[in-house]
Scaffold this active site. Structure first.
Site, PDB file in Angstrom:
ATOM      1  N   ASP A   1       0.951  -1.180  -0.102  1.00 40.08           N
ATOM      2  CA  ASP A   1       0.081  -0.137   0.016  1.00 40.08           C
ATOM      3  C   ASP A   1       0.897   1.101   0.095  1.00 40.08           C
ATOM      4  OD1 ASP A   1      -2.250   1.674   0.240  1.00 40.08           O
ATOM      5  OD2 ASP A   1      -2.316   1.328   2.244  1.00 40.08           O
ATOM      6  N   LYS A   2       0.325   2.279  -0.440  1.00 41.72           N
ATOM      7  CA  LYS A   2       1.185   3.581  -0.514  1.00 41.72           C
ATOM      8  C   LYS A   2       1.007   4.426   0.773  1.00 41.72           C
ATOM      9  CE  LYS A   2       0.065   7.199  -2.792  1.00 41.72           C
ATOM     10  NZ  LYS A   2       0.440   8.289  -2.027  1.00 41.72           N
TER      11      LYS A   2
ATOM     12  N   ASP B   1      -4.764   5.906  -4.220  1.00 42.93           N
ATOM     13  CA  ASP B   1      -4.478   7.241  -4.765  1.00 42.93           C
ATOM     14  C   ASP B   1      -4.615   7.421  -6.292  1.00 42.93           C
ATOM     15  OD1 ASP B   1      -3.956   9.924  -4.416  1.00 42.93           O
ATOM     16  OD2 ASP B   1      -2.073   9.602  -3.319  1.00 42.93           O
TER      17      ASP B   1
ATOM     18  N   ALA C   1      -6.208  -1.451   7.261  1.00 41.89           N
ATOM     19  CA  ALA C   1      -7.726  -0.825   7.108  1.00 41.89           C
ATOM     20  C   ALA C   1      -8.309  -1.369   6.041  1.00 41.89           C
ATOM     21  CB  ALA C   1      -7.485   0.635   7.312  1.00 41.89           C
ATOM     22  N   ASN C   2      -8.074  -0.781   4.926  1.00 43.64           N
ATOM     23  CA  ASN C   2      -8.796  -1.080   3.631  1.00 43.64           C
ATOM     24  C   ASN C   2      -8.145  -2.265   2.800  1.00 43.64           C
ATOM     25  OD1 ASN C   2     -10.516   1.090   3.877  1.00 43.64           O
ATOM     26  ND2 ASN C   2      -8.765   2.509   2.912  1.00 43.64           N
ATOM     27  N   ASP C   3      -7.019  -2.705   3.641  1.00 47.64           N
ATOM     28  CA  ASP C   3      -6.176  -4.086   2.823  1.00 47.64           C
ATOM     29  C   ASP C   3      -6.649  -5.351   3.546  1.00 47.64           C
ATOM     30  OD1 ASP C   3      -5.024  -1.814   1.548  1.00 47.64           O
ATOM     31  OD2 ASP C   3      -3.795  -1.616   3.201  1.00 47.64           O
TER      32      ASP C   3
END
Length: 1121
Positions: free
Chosen positions: A430-431, A681, A800-802
């Site tokens: 993730d970034k 993003d 979280a979103n992963d």
């Protein structure tokens, strides 16, 4: 059969329940079955046998209190329970379906209407009959039950069989020692297992039983224990907060929760009420179907803490996320790893070798030994060939690696995956918060007015901007809350709000305790003086700008990863009409705005900022019509609000790379582990960050991939475009001698390619480096697609979103402050990606250790097997103390200490092998087997050819025998022979020789001499070993010259063993040359991605040329004149 087999048949059926079912039951239709055999889909192995239960319908059952599934069950409900989940028989679908809550798949209106006043007590009793108590019950098994389960393990049954056999063969001391060690092992295992159950039980029980307030009617409430809750109950949470005892749908008010237990993210999350279609403005709200995953912003999850509430009530759900976490720990997903499958196959080969030895033993002694002795000796061959300590020895490396990872602050709820980490060859990152800092720095802004951009600026606190809609949008559109006197929330929201300099005021505790829904949160400028009017402001806004506004936040639509935006509905003090503000991804916000308000050069300006690696957020607003009143807007759909907006401008934030990102990614590239960025993003921002962190080499070409779905009869289309080149760094990339290409794909394009271009997808995945605007489910789909290409995929994110991708990957690492969460198998307390190389290094060390231990234990069995067969040829055997000395003093000490080698300090391009049956490893084992056989046969023949062979041993020994030696020599006459002594000496040194040969250091582990606990590496241990060996009973005294000959033999054996293994190791490293992340290097065609890479090297049409298009399969377009 049970009596004739001595009870072994029952054990066999206990280990293989599918055979028990097939032998005792007949196959019938599913609706008539009384017994069910479940089969695991992960590895194809048969699982547990399930017994059905029955429940009869109570008289006067209220139909509305039933879940939908029960309406099709008939007068008698049939069910079974598997992994604490109840499955009911559905007469409609003729299948068993999981019992779910009443809310799943129901429209919003159905949740608000029947549950608004709570449940009557009668309905609650009926529901509890099927759903049971609202409690995650982790039962701690009793010690007798655990003991029986542990003892019935095939490993211990084989131990009992072996000990009985050894006792019958007068090996009492050896059998007693193995019995003692087995008891110690069982007690240790029982203590560890029970401790884990107790810890899990205490963790769950801490919030299992609390008191909650529920509604029993429009105006009646009752305080009950949380265990009495059933799906459909409406509960009330006090303003000071509560640990939620169940999953609940938020019906009214707002709540701020801490979901770190489930997601690993400690940032407070704001929950908003589920929209009520019946109370929408003019009934314009749609009535969607509720889904807890899709509508998680309206769902409070069990085990999470509610920090603050404002007029909160919720509907209890069933089958909680916390329960899924507990089930994942109690019933972990089976690990289908090739190493374990090959280990079982190799054990079967050893059983086959033992069969050959048993046949030889019977043939050799059939005419010279009694039948009972022949049976004992042949069965003894089986106990020698199959090492019972093999499973424990192989898991030792994983246990030691897990301990070392804990010291590095990396925790695991699935230790079996540590070995798989050693095979990772692709790592997804993730970034935001993973590669880059959590915190953002406000960089600047550019306003839009009358369809054009104004000059950019950097100071939002300028008096000329105080009353502008742009600043108001930045100050009002967020999900921040004051907790403990400090603002808390999403870092992006916090940074944008702080850039305005405004103040946030929340209702007081007295107002909150009255559950006053009318009191909103207010944001205002710090200075109430009237600032000047900004240049170019329209006349109709002069009155608005000339007064310092006070904005009340009425309704909040939180940020959604799938929608990539958030919005709020506000009211400015002194105004009658409401105003909606929205912020989010520029592409999404721009598409929801009126086109006349979006500047024509919108894309060019956006691209100019994203190419600098800036995080760009677009803002918009809308003056709502008078029909949207204060009360009606509380239940309005966000789709109705987030349309027809006026574009306000762009805000830019700088997201700096973490200091550890660049060196870690460089280390992964040197190790030929391909890094991939998966972020939500902007695409160009992700490309810029990818170049900055080195994920894309300096000379790498980036091909932007834009896929369009079918439209107006035209097939799906992919447009290829080369990204604008950025200035290359001054330091050239030594690794990039050739120009490589990297695909950058957006989330929408990925979905189109996944659906309409399945043949093209593997080619894109082979060199896809940047995946932007990816929704959580798309991240999971990406990981699955990469795994189908035979990649070993790792995923590192903030949890979280992963969550989906972290759990689906072979090794998911969540950067969290918790030791365990539902987010991923691994959790790192270190908030950067430096944990990734540490985990891969330990995984490689553990995997290589498993190979070394397995080969050593296999050679130990075969070496002892050869010694015993040679002695059987002259009707002799090893002695009791000799067996004990070999197993305890040599084998156990070597096997459990050779796993202590630490991981090598850096990652290398090679990866450990995954199979025990590869030609290189089989050649290594067979070479050592023939070498051991040659030296044993040679020593056996040499000693029999010596001139002093037939003479008495006392003639050559100047020392007298001790009483102990005389006792053992008189009770074990078969061991006091020169052949026995010679083979015992040679075999003991052969065990050490193969241990030294197999205990590899570089390139995956530290050198053997650094392992201070390993006996061969300690001079004192070596001296004690040689001393004990020379004074061991059951040996005859041999001449000094013969001792020198034996010394030369064992040293030659050691040199040849180590030399041949080093040679095989070099061959193996050459064979393990891994593929690089570049698409320009040819790789051997083993895995799917390797074969595809080789094919693409000779494909003249790949990669696609920029400014070209690829059409998908579809109906031909209609021609138009």
């Amino acid at each position: 059969g049970t009596v004739c087999s001595g009870g072994f048949l029952l054990l066999f059926l206990y280990w293989l329940p599918e055979l028990s079912v097939k032998w005792t039951c007949r196959t019938v239709a599913l609706q008539e079955a009384r017994l069910l055999l479940l089969r695991t889909t992960v590895s194809g192995h048969t699982g547990n046998v399930m017994l059905f239960g029955w429940k009869d319908w109570p008289n006067g059952w209220p139909m509305r209190s039933l879940p939908t599934l029960l309406l099709f069950c008939g007068p008698q409900v049939r069910f079974f329970v598997h992994h604490n989940v109840r499955y009911l028989w559905s007469a409609e679908s003729q299948s068993f379906q999981r019992l779910r809550a009443l809310d799943l798949g129901r429209p919003f209106s159905a949740l608000h209407a029947p549950h608004g006043a709570g449940l009557p007590r009668g309905t609650q009793d009926y529901r509890r009959l099927f759903y049971g108590t609202n409690q995650i019950d982790v039962q701690v098994p009793s010690l007798p039950k655990l003991l029986i389960r542990e003892v019935l393990n095939p490993f211990y049954i084989f131990q009992v069989f072996s000990m009985v056999l050894w006792s019958l063969d007068n090996y009492y001391l050896y059998a007693s020692a193995i019995l003692f060690m087995s008891l110690v092992s069982i007690c240790s295992s029982l203590y560890t297992i029970r401790k884990q159950y107790v810890l899990l039980h205490d963790m769950v029980a801490a919030h299992n039983i609390i008191r909650v307030t529920v509604y029993r009617g429009p105006y009646e409430t009752e305080e009950i224990f949380s265990t009495e809750l059933v799906p459909g109950d409406v509960l009330l949470v006090p303003p000071e907060g509560l640990t939620i005892p169940c999953d609940a749908v938020l019906l009214s008010g707002t709540a701020i929760t801490n979901e770190s237990m489930l997601t690993g993210e400690s940032v407070p999350v704001t929950k908003t009420a589920l929209p009520d279609p019946s109370r929408a403005a003019n009934g314009l709200l749609q009535d969607p179907t509720y889904d807890p995953e899709e509508h998680k912003r309206h769902t409070l999850f069990c085990g999470t803490s509610v920090i603050q509430t404002r007029y909160y009530s919720g509907v209890a759900r069933f089958s909680t996320s916390k329960g899924q976490l507990v089930c994942s720990i109690l019933f972990p997903k089976p690990t289908d790893f090739r190493l374990y499958r090959d280990a079982y196959r190799f054990l079967l080969c050893l059983v086959g070798i033992a069969g050959v030895g048993m046949l030889y033993s019977v043939i050799r002694s059939v005419q010279q030994e009694p039948v009972g002795r022949i049976i004992l000796e042949s069965l003894d061959i089986l106990t020698i060939t199959v090492p019972p300590a093999l499973p424990a020895a192989m898991t030792a490396g994983v246990v030691y690696a897990q301990r070392r990872l804990r010291r590095e602050r990396i925790f695991s709820i699935s230790p079996q995956r540590i070995n798989i980490c050693g095979q990772l060859n692709l790592m997804c990152f993730d970034k935001t918060g993973t590669l880059t800092e959590d915190g953002l720095d406000f960089w600047g802004f550019v306003q839009a007015q009358d369809g054009r951009f104004l000059p950019p600026g950097q100071d939002l606190r300028s008096p000329a901007l105080t009353g502008s809609p742009f600043v108001a949008a930045m100050a009002a559109c967020h999900s921040l809350a004051t907790i403990g006197g400090r603002l808390s929330g999403d870092p992006l929201d916090l940074k944008m709000f702080e850039a305005t300099g405004w103040v946030l005021e929340e209702p007081t505790m007295e107002e909150t305790s009255r559950h006053d829904q009318i009191q909103p949160t207010v944001v205002r400028p710090p200075d109430r003086g009237a600032p000047g009017t900004p240049k170019g402001a329209p006349e109709e806004e002069e009155e608005e700008v000339g007064v310092a506004p006070q904005i009340g936040l009425l309704v909040q639509f939180p940020f959604s990863s799938a929608l990539q935006r958030m919005s709020v509905v506000t009211r400015t003090l002194g105004e009658k009409r409401l105003t909606a503000y929205m912020k989010g991804a520029p592409e999404v916000v721009g598409s929801l705005c009126r086109q006349e308000t979006v500047p024509e050069n919108f894309s060019a300006v956006l691209e100019s900022y994203t190419q600098r690696g800036l995080r760009v957020i677009a803002l918009a607003r809308r003056r709502l019509e008078s029909k949207f009143t204060w009360h009606k807007v509380q239940h309005v759909s966000r789709d109705l609000i987030e349309s027809g907006m006026d574009f306000l401008g762009l805000a830019m934030l700088q997201n700096k790379l973490k200091p550890e990102t660049v060196p870690v990614l460089a280390e992964l590239r040197r190790a030929c582990i391909r890094p991939v960025m998966v972020t939500g993003d902007n695409l160009l921002t992700a490309v810029s960050v990818g170049r900055e962190c080195g994920m894309i080499p300096a000379k790498g070409k980036v091909i932007l991939t834009e896929a369009l779905p079918p439209r107006d009869g035209q097939p799906a289309t992919i447009n290829w475009q080369q990204a604008d080149e950025l200035p290359a760094p001054e330091i050239p990339d030594k690794d990039s001698k050739q120009v490589s290409y990297h695909f950058a794909i957006g989330g929408r394009s990925f979905s189109v390619i996944l659906e309409h271009f399945p043949d093209l997808l593997p080619k894109l995945l082979l060199c896809g480096t940047i995946y932007a605007r990816m929704a959580p489910d798309q991240k999971t789909q990406l990981v699955e697609a990469l795994q189908k290409m035979d990649y070993y995929v790792g995923m590192c994110g903030d949890g979280a979103n992963d969550c989906g991708a972290l759990k689906r990957a072979h090794a998911g690492i969540s950067l969290s402050e918790l030791e365990a969460s539902v987010a991923s198998p691994f959790t790192s307390k270190t908030p950067n990606i430096s944990c990734v190389p540490d985990l891969i290094r330990e995984g490689r060390a553990a995997l290589v250790t498993s190979f070394c231990v397995f080969k050593f234990m296999a050679l130990y069995s075969i070496i002892q097997y050869l010694s015993v067969l040679l002695l059987y040829s002259i009707l002799r055997n090893l002695g009791d103390i000799q067996y004990l000395f070999i197993d305890v003093a040599i084998i156990l000490s070597l096997a459990f200490t050779m796993s202590l080698n630490r991981a090598w300090k850096e990652l290398v391009p090679q990866r450990p092998p995954t199979s025990l049956v590869s030609p290189q490893l089989l050649l290594s084992v067979l070479t050592q087997v023939f070498l051991s056989l040659g030296f044993q046969v040679g020593a056996f023949l040499l000693v029999r050819g010596q001139p002093w062979y037939r003479q008495q041993q006392s003639r050559y020994c100047g020392t007298s025998e001790s009483r102990l030696t005389k006792f053992w020599n008189t009770t074990h006459q078969t061991s006091q022979f020169l052949e026995n002594t010679t083979l015992f000496y040679v075999s003991c040194f052969q065990y050490i020789a193969v241990a030294l040969a197999f205990a590899k250091g570089r390139p995956f582990r530290q050198p053997t001499w650094t392992n201070r606990e390993w006996p061969p590496g300690r001079p004192l241990a070596t001296d004690l070993f040689l001393g004990a060996l020379s004074r061991s009973p059951q040996l005859v005294c041999v001449p000094y010259e013969w001792r020198l000959i034996l010394l030369v033999l064992v040293l030659s054996n050691l040199v040849l063993s180590v030399s041949l293994e080093v040679r095989h190791g070099l061959i193996l490293l050459d064979a393990m040359a891994p593929p690089t992340y570049s698409c320009r290097r040819q790789a051997p065609p083993r895995a799917k991605y390797k074969r595809l890479a080789q094919e693409l090297l000779f494909d003249p049409e790949w990669p696609p040329q920029p400014r070209t298009s690829t059409k998908g399969r579809g109906p031909p377009a209609e021609s138009s004149a």
